[in-house]
Enzyme design. Sequence first.
Site, PDB file in Angstrom:
ATOM      1  N   ARG A  62      21.538  24.678  -4.139  1.00 53.43           N
ATOM      2  CA  ARG A  62      22.127  25.885  -4.728  1.00 53.43           C
ATOM      3  C   ARG A  62      21.725  27.142  -3.966  1.00 53.43           C
ATOM      4  O   ARG A  62      22.479  28.082  -3.853  1.00 53.43           O
ATOM      5  CB  ARG A  62      21.689  26.009  -6.191  1.00 53.43           C
ATOM      6  CG  ARG A  62      22.494  25.099  -7.088  1.00 53.43           C
ATOM      7  CD  ARG A  62      22.079  25.270  -8.520  1.00 53.43           C
ATOM      8  NE  ARG A  62      20.813  24.601  -8.751  1.00 53.43           N
ATOM      9  CZ  ARG A  62      20.587  23.757  -9.755  1.00 53.43           C
ATOM     10  NH1 ARG A  62      21.548  23.485 -10.608  1.00 53.43           N
ATOM     11  NH2 ARG A  62      19.418  23.184  -9.911  1.00 53.43           N
ATOM     12  N   LYS A 171      14.901   8.112  -8.832  1.00 50.00           N
ATOM     13  CA  LYS A 171      14.545   7.960 -10.214  1.00 50.00           C
ATOM     14  C   LYS A 171      14.427   9.333 -10.879  1.00 50.00           C
ATOM     15  O   LYS A 171      14.275  10.304 -10.151  1.00 50.00           O
ATOM     16  CB  LYS A 171      13.251   7.165 -10.343  1.00 50.00           C
ATOM     17  CG  LYS A 171      12.052   7.879  -9.743  1.00 50.00           C
ATOM     18  CD  LYS A 171      10.772   7.183 -10.061  1.00 50.00           C
ATOM     19  CE  LYS A 171      10.415   7.390 -11.522  1.00 50.00           C
ATOM     20  NZ  LYS A 171       8.973   7.644 -11.724  1.00 50.00           N
ATOM     21  N   ASP A 200      13.509   2.434  -6.192  1.00 49.97           N
ATOM     22  CA  ASP A 200      12.193   2.308  -6.823  1.00 49.97           C
ATOM     23  C   ASP A 200      11.243   2.226  -5.644  1.00 49.97           C
ATOM     24  O   ASP A 200      11.211   1.208  -4.940  1.00 49.97           O
ATOM     25  CB  ASP A 200      12.094   1.045  -7.674  1.00 49.97           C
ATOM     26  CG  ASP A 200      10.738   0.962  -8.363  1.00 49.97           C
ATOM     27  OD1 ASP A 200       9.718   1.232  -7.702  1.00 49.97           O
ATOM     28  OD2 ASP A 200      10.692   0.639  -9.553  1.00 49.97           O
ATOM     29  N   HIS A 201      10.494   3.296  -5.395  1.00 47.82           N
ATOM     30  CA  HIS A 201       9.779   3.344  -4.113  1.00 47.82           C
ATOM     31  C   HIS A 201       8.710   2.254  -4.014  1.00 47.82           C
ATOM     32  O   HIS A 201       8.246   1.938  -2.927  1.00 47.82           O
ATOM     33  CB  HIS A 201       9.208   4.737  -3.839  1.00 47.82           C
ATOM     34  CG  HIS A 201       7.963   5.064  -4.597  1.00 47.82           C
ATOM     35  ND1 HIS A 201       7.962   5.463  -5.899  1.00 47.82           N
ATOM     36  CD2 HIS A 201       6.649   5.036  -4.228  1.00 47.82           C
ATOM     37  CE1 HIS A 201       6.723   5.678  -6.298  1.00 47.82           C
ATOM     38  NE2 HIS A 201       5.893   5.429  -5.299  1.00 47.82           N
ATOM     39  N   LYS A 205       6.994  -0.484  -0.576  1.00 50.17           N
ATOM     40  CA  LYS A 205       5.597  -0.642  -0.161  1.00 50.17           C
ATOM     41  C   LYS A 205       5.431  -1.987   0.543  1.00 50.17           C
ATOM     42  O   LYS A 205       5.943  -3.009   0.073  1.00 50.17           O
ATOM     43  CB  LYS A 205       4.667  -0.570  -1.388  1.00 50.17           C
ATOM     44  CG  LYS A 205       4.594   0.833  -1.993  1.00 50.17           C
ATOM     45  CD  LYS A 205       3.594   0.889  -3.118  1.00 50.17           C
ATOM     46  CE  LYS A 205       3.692   2.183  -3.898  1.00 50.17           C
ATOM     47  NZ  LYS A 205       2.950   3.310  -3.338  1.00 50.17           N
ATOM     48  N   GLU A 239      -3.701   5.107 -12.070  1.00 52.00           N
ATOM     49  CA  GLU A 239      -3.862   6.327 -11.265  1.00 52.00           C
ATOM     50  C   GLU A 239      -5.082   7.083 -11.768  1.00 52.00           C
ATOM     51  O   GLU A 239      -5.349   7.096 -12.968  1.00 52.00           O
ATOM     52  CB  GLU A 239      -2.636   7.216 -11.423  1.00 52.00           C
ATOM     53  CG  GLU A 239      -1.378   6.588 -10.885  1.00 52.00           C
ATOM     54  CD  GLU A 239      -0.201   7.543 -10.984  1.00 52.00           C
ATOM     55  OE1 GLU A 239       0.085   8.217  -9.992  1.00 52.00           O
ATOM     56  OE2 GLU A 239       0.398   7.639 -12.055  1.00 52.00           O
ATOM     57  N   ASP A 258       8.084   6.396 -16.905  1.00 51.34           N
ATOM     58  CA  ASP A 258       7.697   6.822 -15.560  1.00 51.34           C
ATOM     59  C   ASP A 258       7.231   5.655 -14.688  1.00 51.34           C
ATOM     60  O   ASP A 258       7.517   5.609 -13.492  1.00 51.34           O
ATOM     61  CB  ASP A 258       6.578   7.865 -15.682  1.00 51.34           C
ATOM     62  CG  ASP A 258       6.254   8.545 -14.374  1.00 51.34           C
ATOM     63  OD1 ASP A 258       7.198   8.917 -13.663  1.00 51.34           O
ATOM     64  OD2 ASP A 258       5.059   8.712 -14.061  1.00 51.34           O
ATOM     65  N   HIS A 263       8.386   0.579 -12.034  1.00 50.42           N
ATOM     66  CA  HIS A 263       7.478   0.030 -11.021  1.00 50.42           C
ATOM     67  C   HIS A 263       6.819  -1.289 -11.459  1.00 50.42           C
ATOM     68  O   HIS A 263       6.838  -2.269 -10.723  1.00 50.42           O
ATOM     69  CB  HIS A 263       6.387   1.042 -10.661  1.00 50.42           C
ATOM     70  CG  HIS A 263       6.920   2.370 -10.201  1.00 50.42           C
ATOM     71  ND1 HIS A 263       8.076   2.496  -9.475  1.00 50.42           N
ATOM     72  CD2 HIS A 263       6.459   3.632 -10.364  1.00 50.42           C
ATOM     73  CE1 HIS A 263       8.298   3.772  -9.211  1.00 50.42           C
ATOM     74  NE2 HIS A 263       7.329   4.479  -9.748  1.00 50.42           N
ATOM     75  N   LYS A 362      -2.389   7.324 -16.410  1.00 49.86           N
ATOM     76  CA  LYS A 362      -2.945   8.405 -15.597  1.00 49.86           C
ATOM     77  C   LYS A 362      -4.387   8.617 -16.023  1.00 49.86           C
ATOM     78  O   LYS A 362      -4.790   8.221 -17.115  1.00 49.86           O
ATOM     79  CB  LYS A 362      -2.126   9.681 -15.807  1.00 49.86           C
ATOM     80  CG  LYS A 362      -0.688   9.523 -15.314  1.00 49.86           C
ATOM     81  CD  LYS A 362      -0.131  10.784 -14.704  1.00 49.86           C
ATOM     82  CE  LYS A 362       1.297  10.612 -14.228  1.00 49.86           C
ATOM     83  NZ  LYS A 362       1.420  10.149 -12.831  1.00 49.86           N
TER      84      LYS A 362
HETATM   85  C1  BG6 Z   1       6.183   8.021  -9.402  1.00 48.72           C
HETATM   86  C2  BG6 Z   1       5.797   8.612 -10.719  1.00 48.72           C
HETATM   87  O1  BG6 Z   1       7.347   7.254  -9.515  1.00 48.72           O
HETATM   88  O2  BG6 Z   1       5.133   7.177  -8.933  1.00 48.72           O
HETATM   89  C3  BG6 Z   1       4.485   9.372 -10.637  1.00 48.72           C
HETATM   90  O3  BG6 Z   1       6.821   9.502 -11.161  1.00 48.72           O
HETATM   91  C4  BG6 Z   1       3.413   8.504 -10.008  1.00 48.72           C
HETATM   92  O4  BG6 Z   1       4.072   9.827 -11.909  1.00 48.72           O
HETATM   93  C5  BG6 Z   1       3.910   7.860  -8.724  1.00 48.72           C
HETATM   94  O5  BG6 Z   1       2.283   9.315  -9.759  1.00 48.72           O
HETATM   95  C6  BG6 Z   1       2.923   6.845  -8.194  1.00 48.72           C
HETATM   96  O6  BG6 Z   1       3.353   6.422  -6.936  1.00 48.72           O
HETATM   97  P1  BG6 Z   1       2.309   5.872  -5.860  1.00 48.72           P
HETATM   98  O7  BG6 Z   1       3.170   5.465  -4.713  1.00 48.72           O
HETATM   99  O8  BG6 Z   1       1.373   7.000  -5.559  1.00 48.72           O
HETATM  100  O9  BG6 Z   1       1.608   4.739  -6.525  1.00 48.72           O
END
Ligand code: BG6
Length: 512
Positions: A62, A171, A200-201, A205, A239, A258, A263, A362
């Site tokens: 934007r 996501k 989904d990252h 990995k 985390e 989340d 994940h 977390k």
């Molecule tokens: C994200 C979440 O998808 O993954 C975050 O939105 C989280 O809250 C993160 O911290 C964790 O990813 P990674 O790769 O650091 O384990």
Amino acid sequence: MADSDRHPFLQGFSKHRGAPATVVVIFGASGDLTARKLIPAIYNLSYDNLLPADFHLVGYGRKPIPDEEFRTMASGAVKEFSRRELDAEIWGRVAANTTYVSGGYDERAGFDRLAAHIGEIEKGIGGEVQSLFYISTPPSVFGPIIENLGLSGLGGRNLGNANHSKVVVEKPFGRDLNSARLLNSALRSVFSEEQVYRIDHYLGKETVQDLLVQRFANSIFEPLWNRNYIESVQITVAEDQGVGTRAGYYEQSGCLRDMIQNHTMQLLALTAMEAPGSFEAEAVRDEKVKVLKAIQPIALAEPGDVCRAQYVAGMTGGKSVPGYLDEEGVAPGSGTETYAAIRLSINNWRWHGVPFYLRSGKRLARRVSEIAVQFKAPPGTIFGQKERFDLAANTLSFQIQPDEGLSMILNAKIPGLETRTQPVKMSFRYATAFGSNTPEAYERLVLDAMIGDGTLFIRGDETETSWKLYTPVLDFWRSQGRKGMEGYPAGSWGPNEAGGLLAPRGHAWRQP
Ligand code: BG6
């Protein structure tokens, strides 16, 4: 760069994984994810010579930003977030073809300008390019972007063969079953499923991909990989960080949406799926969907299969930290969970009776993601005297991060003139075997999307299957307000109550 100068794992690589001429358009170009992940991923792909010769990057957002300023922002992102230092020549190649188009996400004219801009790029190249539209905006504008890609004709650009235009969707993919279905149908009205890449990252990995290799390229696991030999499976995505500056997002999400729904479920699917007939995207994803569909509904009423909690003040890394309710941007008396643990049962021949325990949170004791497969005890052990024989359950753990690798707990004889035992750990470490400069998840995912390989992306039916399982949990929690919300001190391993999910079977959470 000569092939021989490249990282040993990349030698010969691009020969069979070439992407066609591509324009990557990033929606949400000035956003956090673009700076932290996408631009550094593109830079590192360029570093490894994996971008097509005709590669263009177009930022869309934007905010009106001149091309030059966008390039400066992008090089700043490389400096700050890339795993490799900025090399002026390599970055220069990307920057030379980096431009910016400003427009609203619900503004048709902006998309027409984008279409004209891509047309100009094609004219310059003297041929057609595939367009990869990367939607990296807040979810509230996913719908308008998809609609305008359709209206402007950008989404339907079918260039024949595999060179369609493609859309990558970040996501969160919906916030419950209904919204995920609506998003899927919006996508399908413009794109075919094979043009859609849901991120989904975790799937990008290295160690997550290695799970498939370990399971299906080795023959020793398969005979044991079932209810006859496996006692339970624990999946942990922990985390140590708190919510930080992301309360605005997190308050609308919570741990289940989340982390768990996406994940941890991907980790479960790869652990529990049957062997696919091939390593093709559809074969792999069919098996993932099949196993997800075999998961039994989650029991909610006490004593259910779920536990949710929020962190309270505690210590982490030697520092006192506030509780979730005192974090900036968190609503007073918020009902958002920062920890969730779930017990799942898979109703199929392989897994019947084997509990899968999932947890994520977390502000836990440390950052660690792992899948721990615990095997059954040997029958009527001959090493019964506890004072002489210290025995542990055989446990195979896939260490997703950090210290990526694989380890196995075995029982061994302590050297000496009498027979005493002790558990020992046999480990394989990625860093030791392969060195530590492995690509980031987003490098693999951006490259795969450009190439058109959907194996590491989530198919529409997969995301709906997962939401179907978790939407009743979310509805139930909402109906309960804060009732049943446990607390755990920051820096701990979560609420004691989560142990109640494992206790009936005599199991306990690991402390990875
Ligand atoms: C994200 C979440 O998808 O993954 C975050 O939105 C989280 O809250 C993160 O911290 C964790 O990813 P990674 O790769 O650091 O384990």
